[in-house]
Motif scaffolding. Sequence first.
Motif, mmCIF file in Angstrom:
data_model
loop_
_atom_site.group_PDB
_atom_site.id
_atom_site.type_symbol
_atom_site.label_atom_id
_atom_site.label_comp_id
_atom_site.label_asym_id
_atom_site.label_seq_id
_atom_site.Cartn_x
_atom_site.Cartn_y
_atom_site.Cartn_z
ATOM 1 N N HIS A 81 0.600 -1.187 -0.033
ATOM 2 C CA HIS A 81 -0.029 0.057 -0.132
ATOM 3 C C HIS A 81 0.930 1.236 -0.023
ATOM 4 N N LYS A 82 1.922 1.269 0.886
ATOM 5 C CA LYS A 82 2.750 2.466 0.984
ATOM 6 C C LYS A 82 3.634 2.531 -0.397
ATOM 7 N N PHE A 83 4.093 1.134 -0.791
ATOM 8 C CA PHE A 83 4.944 1.428 -2.104
ATOM 9 C C PHE A 83 3.898 1.859 -3.216
ATOM 10 N N VAL A 86 4.019 5.832 -3.319
ATOM 11 C CA VAL A 86 5.125 6.082 -3.980
ATOM 12 C C VAL A 86 5.022 6.192 -5.357
ATOM 13 N N HIS A 87 5.140 4.796 -5.601
ATOM 14 C CA HIS A 87 5.289 4.396 -7.193
ATOM 15 C C HIS A 87 4.401 5.258 -8.058
ATOM 16 N N LYS A 88 3.149 5.623 -7.584
ATOM 17 C CA LYS A 88 2.190 6.389 -8.439
ATOM 18 C C LYS A 88 2.767 7.852 -8.500
ATOM 19 N N GLY A 89 3.289 8.239 -7.474
ATOM 20 C CA GLY A 89 3.968 9.597 -7.502
ATOM 21 C C GLY A 89 5.358 9.649 -8.399
ATOM 22 N N ARG A 91 5.531 7.848 -10.876
ATOM 23 C CA ARG A 91 4.885 7.693 -12.522
ATOM 24 C C ARG A 91 4.208 9.019 -12.777
ATOM 25 N N ARG A 92 3.790 9.914 -11.811
ATOM 26 C CA ARG A 92 3.234 11.133 -12.256
ATOM 27 C C ARG A 92 4.522 12.182 -12.467
ATOM 28 N N GLY A 93 5.629 11.703 -12.377
ATOM 29 C CA GLY A 93 6.773 12.754 -12.085
ATOM 30 C C GLY A 93 6.930 13.532 -10.909
ATOM 31 N N ASP A 94 6.334 13.482 -10.011
ATOM 32 C CA ASP A 94 6.417 14.221 -8.739
ATOM 33 C C ASP A 94 7.911 13.878 -8.287
ATOM 34 N N SER A 95 8.373 12.740 -8.332
ATOM 35 C CA SER A 95 9.848 12.463 -7.804
ATOM 36 C C SER A 95 10.621 11.328 -8.763
ATOM 37 N N PHE A 96 11.925 11.454 -8.717
ATOM 38 C CA PHE A 96 12.662 10.471 -9.519
ATOM 39 C C PHE A 96 13.067 9.371 -8.646
ATOM 40 N N LEU A 97 13.250 9.620 -7.154
ATOM 41 C CA LEU A 97 13.640 8.749 -6.273
ATOM 42 C C LEU A 97 12.996 8.952 -5.024
ATOM 43 N N THR A 98 12.575 8.076 -4.360
ATOM 44 C CA THR A 98 11.648 8.363 -2.839
ATOM 45 C C THR A 98 12.363 7.477 -1.874
ATOM 46 N N ASN A 99 12.638 7.980 -0.617
ATOM 47 C CA ASN A 99 13.090 7.030 0.189
ATOM 48 C C ASN A 99 12.030 6.645 1.057
ATOM 49 N N LEU A 100 11.503 5.209 1.078
ATOM 50 C CA LEU A 100 10.268 4.933 1.858
ATOM 51 C C LEU A 100 10.687 4.291 2.709
ATOM 52 N N ILE A 304 13.191 3.945 -3.395
ATOM 53 C CA ILE A 304 12.229 3.471 -4.689
ATOM 54 C C ILE A 304 12.525 4.417 -5.783
ATOM 55 N N THR A 305 12.484 3.688 -7.060
ATOM 56 C CA THR A 305 12.820 4.245 -8.204
ATOM 57 C C THR A 305 11.419 3.725 -9.155
#
Length: 327
Positions: A81-83, A86-89, A91-100, A304-305
């Motif tokens: 659920h958390k992943f 992040v993955h949706k963000g 794919r939207r281009g909000d982030s290129f790399l997110t530390n979860l 996460i990328t």
Amino acid sequence: MKFYRNTDDIRLKMNEAGSAKKPFLFGINYEMSEGFFIENPLSQTDILFQLRGIGNKLVNEVEDLSADLSYTPISESEYQHKFDIVHKGLRRGDSFLTNLTIKTPITTNISLQDIFDRSKAPYQLYMPDRFVCFSPERFVKIANGHISSNPMKGTIDASIENAEQIILNDFKETAEHNTIVDLIRNDLSMVANRVHVERFRYIDRIKSRNKEILQVSSEIVGELDADHHSHLGDIIFKLLPAGSISGAPKPATVNLIRSAEEEDRGYYTGIFGYYDGTTLDSAVLIRFIEQDNKQMYFRSGGGITAYSKCSDEYQEVLNKIYFPFKI
């Protein structure tokens, strides 16, 4: 020792002490909502610390008691659920790399103090009744007119055959590492001149429980102005939160982290550091165990990328739950 809810007070005290070349210890939590500042920290024992052999960590006799460690993590579906947030963000281009990151209840027969006393790690911090940290990762070092950072991205069990070649050739890990190196280079460029990558994707070996892991690191270096000692607080605060435990671009990624994690990190993934009057060294507060009443929690996470697989990332955050000594 004094805790500060207005961490801007810490920034100003760092500037003042740096200008006078007076030693101090400082810490700032991830949300920058709390921190501490201690002058002449080697003469106090309220907070115990050690940074690459320098600190007030006492040489205690460690009781010859086998340390137990068990944990009850969130399920893979809860992590999914958390992943997915992040993955949706991504794919939207909000982030290129997110530390979860996640928070895992652990059970052990030893105390936070015992863990600190036994730990072997480059950077260690113990705040009684609150948390212990045994971090392998530098935030920044300021010495001889230069500022440097050594972000870590990419982890693998050293016992795997050809582990070094596997991790260095992994497409997802390479993309993640390239992104964080670019972020740190941009961050340092806000406070330094002639920023460059001194070493790219070298291997650190880290003792993990009863095994060894390989961690991929890089070194980025820049030149500071001659009067940088009087601006130590300004320099450090401009770089927060640490890029390696947030992501890129920072503002949107921090919002994405909040949506996925739905709780404060506190001191976990914050920073702490020591200034001896000449050199400032600091660490990212990862490999972190906190205590709430009698319950301990291990905080762990990973980058996460768009190329990440949920099952792999879930296993990575569990692999990072360990004591840095033989149990």
